[in-house]
Design a protein around this motif. Structure first.
Motif, PDB file in Angstrom:
ATOM      1  N   ASP A  74      27.225   1.347 104.828  1.00 11.46           N
ATOM      2  CA  ASP A  74      26.686   0.594 103.225  1.00 11.46           C
ATOM      3  C   ASP A  74      28.008   0.948 102.887  1.00 11.46           C
ATOM      4  O   ASP A  74      28.166   1.911 102.047  1.00 11.46           O
ATOM      5  CB  ASP A  74      25.043   1.413 102.902  1.00 11.46           C
ATOM      6  N   MET A  75      27.732   0.099 101.568  1.00 13.81           N
ATOM      7  CA  MET A  75      29.343   0.225 100.656  1.00 13.81           C
ATOM      8  C   MET A  75      28.433   0.427  99.230  1.00 13.81           C
ATOM      9  O   MET A  75      29.591   1.026  98.735  1.00 13.81           O
ATOM     10  CB  MET A  75      29.795  -1.349 100.234  1.00 13.81           C
ATOM     11  N   ILE A  76      26.799   0.232  99.018  1.00 12.59           N
ATOM     12  CA  ILE A  76      26.339   0.973  98.923  1.00 12.59           C
ATOM     13  C   ILE A  76      25.157   2.212  99.116  1.00 12.59           C
ATOM     14  O   ILE A  76      24.254   1.375  98.941  1.00 12.59           O
ATOM     15  CB  ILE A  76      26.077   0.477  96.853  1.00 12.59           C
ATOM     16  N   PRO A  77      25.185   3.180  99.850  1.00 11.26           N
ATOM     17  CA  PRO A  77      24.312   4.157 100.281  1.00 11.26           C
ATOM     18  C   PRO A  77      23.433   4.210  99.713  1.00 11.26           C
ATOM     19  O   PRO A  77      24.463   5.042  98.728  1.00 11.26           O
ATOM     20  CB  PRO A  77      25.681   4.942 100.728  1.00 11.26           C
ATOM     21  N   LYS A  78      22.078   4.449  99.398  1.00 11.26           N
ATOM     22  CA  LYS A  78      21.291   5.185  99.200  1.00 11.26           C
ATOM     23  C   LYS A  78      19.842   5.394  99.334  1.00 11.26           C
ATOM     24  O   LYS A  78      19.498   4.917 100.079  1.00 11.26           O
ATOM     25  CB  LYS A  78      20.925   4.245  97.401  1.00 11.26           C
ATOM     26  N   PHE A  79      20.021   7.139  99.543  1.00 10.84           N
ATOM     27  CA  PHE A  79      18.357   6.734  99.954  1.00 10.84           C
ATOM     28  C   PHE A  79      16.901   6.216  99.326  1.00 10.84           C
ATOM     29  O   PHE A  79      17.822   6.352  97.821  1.00 10.84           O
ATOM     30  CB  PHE A  79      18.282   9.047 100.128  1.00 10.84           C
ATOM     31  N   MET A  80      16.410   6.311  99.676  1.00 13.60           N
ATOM     32  CA  MET A  80      14.937   5.877  99.143  1.00 13.60           C
ATOM     33  C   MET A  80      13.550   7.446  99.380  1.00 13.60           C
ATOM     34  O   MET A  80      13.572   7.704  99.894  1.00 13.60           O
ATOM     35  CB  MET A  80      13.807   5.040 100.420  1.00 13.60           C
ATOM     36  N   MET A  81      12.795   7.646  97.910  1.00 10.64           N
ATOM     37  CA  MET A  81      12.264   8.431  97.893  1.00 10.64           C
ATOM     38  C   MET A  81      10.835   7.802  98.864  1.00 10.64           C
ATOM     39  O   MET A  81      10.860   7.196  98.439  1.00 10.64           O
ATOM     40  CB  MET A  81      12.323   8.476  96.402  1.00 10.64           C
ATOM     41  N   ALA A  82      10.288   8.922  99.396  1.00  8.67           N
ATOM     42  CA  ALA A  82       9.141   8.838 100.149  1.00  8.67           C
ATOM     43  C   ALA A  82       8.822   7.191  99.794  1.00  8.67           C
ATOM     44  O   ALA A  82       7.419   6.968  99.841  1.00  8.67           O
ATOM     45  CB  ALA A  82       9.309   9.569 101.086  1.00  8.67           C
ATOM     46  N   ASN A  83       8.228   8.395  98.318  1.00 10.37           N
ATOM     47  CA  ASN A  83       6.719   7.849  97.331  1.00 10.37           C
ATOM     48  C   ASN A  83       6.947   6.643  95.522  1.00 10.37           C
ATOM     49  O   ASN A  83       6.897   7.245  95.281  1.00 10.37           O
ATOM     50  CB  ASN A  83       6.274   8.780  97.314  1.00 10.37           C
ATOM     51  N   GLY A  84       8.659   7.036  96.010  1.00 14.27           N
ATOM     52  CA  GLY A  84       9.236   6.108  95.118  1.00 14.27           C
ATOM     53  C   GLY A  84       9.049   4.721  95.160  1.00 14.27           C
ATOM     54  O   GLY A  84       7.672   4.272  95.932  1.00 14.27           O
ATOM     55  N   ASN A  85       9.523   4.149  93.459  1.00 16.58           N
ATOM     56  CA  ASN A  85       9.327   3.128  93.534  1.00 16.58           C
ATOM     57  C   ASN A  85       9.068   1.747  94.502  1.00 16.58           C
ATOM     58  O   ASN A  85       8.896   0.742  94.416  1.00 16.58           O
ATOM     59  CB  ASN A  85       9.245   2.375  92.048  1.00 16.58           C
ATOM     60  N   LEU A  86      10.685   1.798  95.078  1.00 14.58           N
ATOM     61  CA  LEU A  86      11.076   0.890  96.014  1.00 14.58           C
ATOM     62  C   LEU A  86      10.449   1.049  97.370  1.00 14.58           C
ATOM     63  O   LEU A  86      10.050  -0.159  97.640  1.00 14.58           O
ATOM     64  CB  LEU A  86      12.623   1.274  96.807  1.00 14.58           C
ATOM     65  N   VAL A  87       9.458   1.790  97.604  1.00 13.26           N
ATOM     66  CA  VAL A  87       9.120   1.830  98.839  1.00 13.26           C
ATOM     67  C   VAL A  87       7.256   1.374  98.517  1.00 13.26           C
ATOM     68  O   VAL A  87       7.121   0.080  99.388  1.00 13.26           O
ATOM     69  CB  VAL A  87       9.035   3.276  99.729  1.00 13.26           C
ATOM     70  N   ARG A  88       7.310   1.206  97.245  1.00 14.23           N
ATOM     71  CA  ARG A  88       6.026   0.711  97.277  1.00 14.23           C
ATOM     72  C   ARG A  88       5.972  -1.113  96.777  1.00 14.23           C
ATOM     73  O   ARG A  88       5.876  -2.173  97.141  1.00 14.23           O
ATOM     74  CB  ARG A  88       5.189   0.898  95.447  1.00 14.23           C
ATOM     75  N   VAL A  89       7.266  -1.425  95.982  1.00 15.78           N
ATOM     76  CA  VAL A  89       7.969  -2.606  96.056  1.00 15.78           C
ATOM     77  C   VAL A  89       7.750  -3.012  97.457  1.00 15.78           C
ATOM     78  O   VAL A  89       7.764  -4.902  97.973  1.00 15.78           O
ATOM     79  CB  VAL A  89       8.932  -2.795  95.004  1.00 15.78           C
ATOM     80  N   LEU A  90       8.495  -2.341  98.423  1.00 10.70           N
ATOM     81  CA  LEU A  90       8.334  -3.029 100.118  1.00 10.70           C
ATOM     82  C   LEU A  90       7.241  -3.810  99.998  1.00 10.70           C
ATOM     83  O   LEU A  90       6.806  -4.410 101.258  1.00 10.70           O
ATOM     84  CB  LEU A  90       9.476  -1.911 100.870  1.00 10.70           C
ATOM     85  N   ILE A  91       5.864  -2.282 100.057  1.00  9.42           N
ATOM     86  CA  ILE A  91       5.129  -2.357 101.337  1.00  9.42           C
ATOM     87  C   ILE A  91       4.621  -3.430  99.953  1.00  9.42           C
ATOM     88  O   ILE A  91       3.262  -4.310 100.455  1.00  9.42           O
ATOM     89  CB  ILE A  91       4.410  -1.438 100.324  1.00  9.42           C
ATOM     90  N   HIS A  92       3.928  -3.450  98.721  1.00  4.62           N
ATOM     91  CA  HIS A  92       4.248  -4.863  98.015  1.00  4.62           C
ATOM     92  C   HIS A  92       4.107  -6.610  98.315  1.00  4.62           C
ATOM     93  O   HIS A  92       3.090  -7.281  98.724  1.00  4.62           O
ATOM     94  CB  HIS A  92       4.317  -4.481  96.297  1.00  4.62           C
ATOM     95  N   THR A  93       5.033  -6.583  98.344  1.00  4.23           N
ATOM     96  CA  THR A  93       6.080  -7.736  99.117  1.00  4.23           C
ATOM     97  C   THR A  93       5.382  -7.430 101.194  1.00  4.23           C
ATOM     98  O   THR A  93       5.628  -8.676 101.397  1.00  4.23           O
ATOM     99  CB  THR A  93       7.376  -7.764  99.078  1.00  4.23           C
ATOM    100  N   ASP A  94       5.247  -6.631 101.845  1.00  5.75           N
ATOM    101  CA  ASP A  94       5.392  -6.730 103.097  1.00  5.75           C
ATOM    102  C   ASP A  94       6.518  -6.639 103.648  1.00  5.75           C
ATOM    103  O   ASP A  94       6.376  -7.336 104.913  1.00  5.75           O
ATOM    104  CB  ASP A  94       3.599  -7.717 103.187  1.00  5.75           C
ATOM    105  N   VAL A  95       7.291  -6.292 102.890  1.00  4.05           N
ATOM    106  CA  VAL A  95       8.787  -6.726 103.858  1.00  4.05           C
ATOM    107  C   VAL A  95       8.904  -5.326 104.863  1.00  4.05           C
ATOM    108  O   VAL A  95       9.605  -5.557 105.693  1.00  4.05           O
ATOM    109  CB  VAL A  95      10.088  -6.692 102.942  1.00  4.05           C
ATOM    110  N   THR A  96       7.867  -4.469 104.874  1.00  4.19           N
ATOM    111  CA  THR A  96       7.930  -3.337 105.988  1.00  4.19           C
ATOM    112  C   THR A  96       7.668  -3.777 107.409  1.00  4.19           C
ATOM    113  O   THR A  96       8.073  -2.936 107.969  1.00  4.19           O
ATOM    114  CB  THR A  96       7.369  -2.776 104.951  1.00  4.19           C
ATOM    115  N   LYS A  97       7.493  -4.675 107.491  1.00  2.00           N
ATOM    116  CA  LYS A  97       7.157  -5.209 109.052  1.00  2.00           C
ATOM    117  C   LYS A  97       8.213  -5.574 109.616  1.00  2.00           C
ATOM    118  O   LYS A  97       8.539  -5.155 110.904  1.00  2.00           O
ATOM    119  CB  LYS A  97       5.897  -6.386 108.844  1.00  2.00           C
TER     120      LYS A  97
END
Length: 444
Positions: A74-97
């Motif tokens: 990954d050219m811009i490597p970033k970890f995600m906070m497990a309860n952070g807003n990015l994970v919430r956004v991913l769940i909101h759009t259902d892209v997590t599937k």
């Protein structure tokens, strides 16, 4: 292509893909284009051959590094906070599937020349070699205060209004020394410099709570998660999602010239002689260079190694924060390491990044404190890139431009930009109260 769209998105970087997904889910008609023939823009994920082409021109990667397609760097490597807003956004759009996550092994901080695990709870504070015995007790009391703090319950506030009390004043109340505050502020609350000390303490307390809650989520050694096969999976998952909602993706569209009407508002985008009409454009800074200004540079090193980072308990994936004060710098330095356990390299190989906001023109010298912590490397590449931010007024021209990615190795600042842009584009605040269990970590 001669159709009319609500929004045209230019560039398939992470921010643009998330916005395109959110807007599609909202029922807008979205066209998403990229001048490149691959997803991801600046935040693309490269295999070994692509990595060599980018940094070494016509040289070929050595055979001992293994198969090119086993690498997803990954050219811009970033970890995600497990309860952070990015994970919430991913769940909101259902892209997590479309994605599988795996917990990250370790979260560490550099202090007085050594690497230490970041203590995140009152129990860990008591065990941490970062503090002496009396300081440990004071830190434990402070951690308990933070763990119990609830915005809505004044009984937990201990008589302090954290919207008024500064972080410096809150710390003074618990008698914590500068050294303790250094790792709490930078490695737990993830502040990028020391300005937070003179700002209201509520933000820092909320950041510490997010860290602790994320840590508890997967019972791992860190609060972070990362997709299997790396972040390159994200833009592709959003492209799939967008298609489900009737959005259109087009790669390899040269030029992508934004057209304006006589009032200076966006009218459409032209590529290869065809113009698609639209009301709004969302893009990264490279598509509207006359509406952004340079605000800084990121220096980074990318290393391929055959071992984990020393002093991190053999962690196969890890973040190490090097606070600015420890290095005598104006901004923090970050170490990111991931390996074959996240399917980003062949078995036995590790990918490490060292990144920081550049203060000189010599990345190899500037990044030395971080590189020295890596141990022997098989290969290392150095790179610098400029950071831009928009200077236009979106309410006048209907152009919504993202800010370049910073040097941090976690997503907190990136997703803040996305949520602000979403509100500017739609006039709505995204509802992030989702069921977090929808993004489960992949089974071993």
């Amino acid at each position: 292509m001669d159709e009319e769209y609500d929004v045209i998105v230019l560039g398939t970087g992470l921010k643009e893909c998330i916005l395109s997904g959110l807007l599609s889910v909202d029922g807008l008609k979205v066209l998403h284009m990229d001048r490149n023939d691959y997803y991801g823009g600046e935040s693309a994920s490269l295999n070994l051959i692509q990595l060599w082409k980018r940094f070494r021109g016509n040289d070929k990667p050595p055979a001992h590094l293994g198969s090119s397609r086993d690498y997803n760097v990954d050219m811009i490597p970033k970890f995600m906070m497990a309860n952070g807003n990015l994970v919430r956004v991913l769940i909101h759009t259902d892209v997590t599937k479309y994605l599988y996550f795996k917990a990250v092994d370790g979260s560490y901080v550099f202090n007085k020349g050594k690497v230490h695990k970041v203590p995140a709870t009152d129990m860990e504070a008591l065990k941490s070699p970062l503090m002496g015995i009396f300081e440990k007790r004071r830190a434990r009391k402070f951690f308990i205060y933070v763990q119990n703090y609830e915005d809505s319950d004044p009984k937990t506030h201990e008589g302090m209004d954290l919207t008024r009390v500064t972080t410096r004043e809150l710390i003074a109340k618990y008698g914590l020394d500068d050294n303790t505050m250094d790792f709490i502020g930078h490695a737990l609350a993830l502040h990028r410099d020391d300005r937070y000390l003179n700002e209201p303490a509520l933000d820092t307390v909320k950041r510490m709570k997010l860290y602790a809650e994320s840590l508890a989520r997967f019972q791992g050694g860190s609060p972070y998660i990362y997709p299997l096969y790396g972040l390159g999976e994200l833009p592709q998952a959003f492209a799939r999602l967008s298609a489900v909602y009737g959005g259109t993706y087009m790669l390899n569209k040269p030029e992508c010239k934004v057209e304006f009407d006589e009032e200076g508002k966006v009218a459409g985008v032209t590529s290869e002689g065809e113009t698609a009409k639209c009301k709004k454009v969302v893009c990264d800074p490279s598509y509207l260079t006359n509406k952004v200004r340079k605000v800084g540079r990121v220096a980074r090193a990318i290393a391929i190694m055959s071992h984990p980072i020393p002093s991190t308990d053999e962690s196969h994936s890890v973040q190490v924060v090097l606070p600015q004060k420890q290095l005598g710098r104006r901004s923090d330095m970050y170490l990111f390491c991931c390996s074959y356990t996240h399917n980003v390299a062949p078995k036995g190989k590790f990918i490490a990044f060292v990144s920081t906001e550049a203060e000189t023109d010599h990345p190899a010298v500037e990044l030395k404190p971080g590189i020295d912590l890596l141990g022997p490397v098989d290969e290392i590449f150095f790179d610098m890139y400029d950071r831009y931010e928009p200077v236009n007024e979106p309410s006048l021209d209907n152009c919504f431009i993202s800010t370049s990615y910073d040097a941090t190795t976690h997503f907190e600042s990136t997703v803040t930009d996305v949520l602000n842009m979403y509100t500017m584009i739609t006039g709505k605040v995204l509802d992030l109260s989702v069921d977090l269990s929808a993004a489960s970590a992949a089974e071993e």
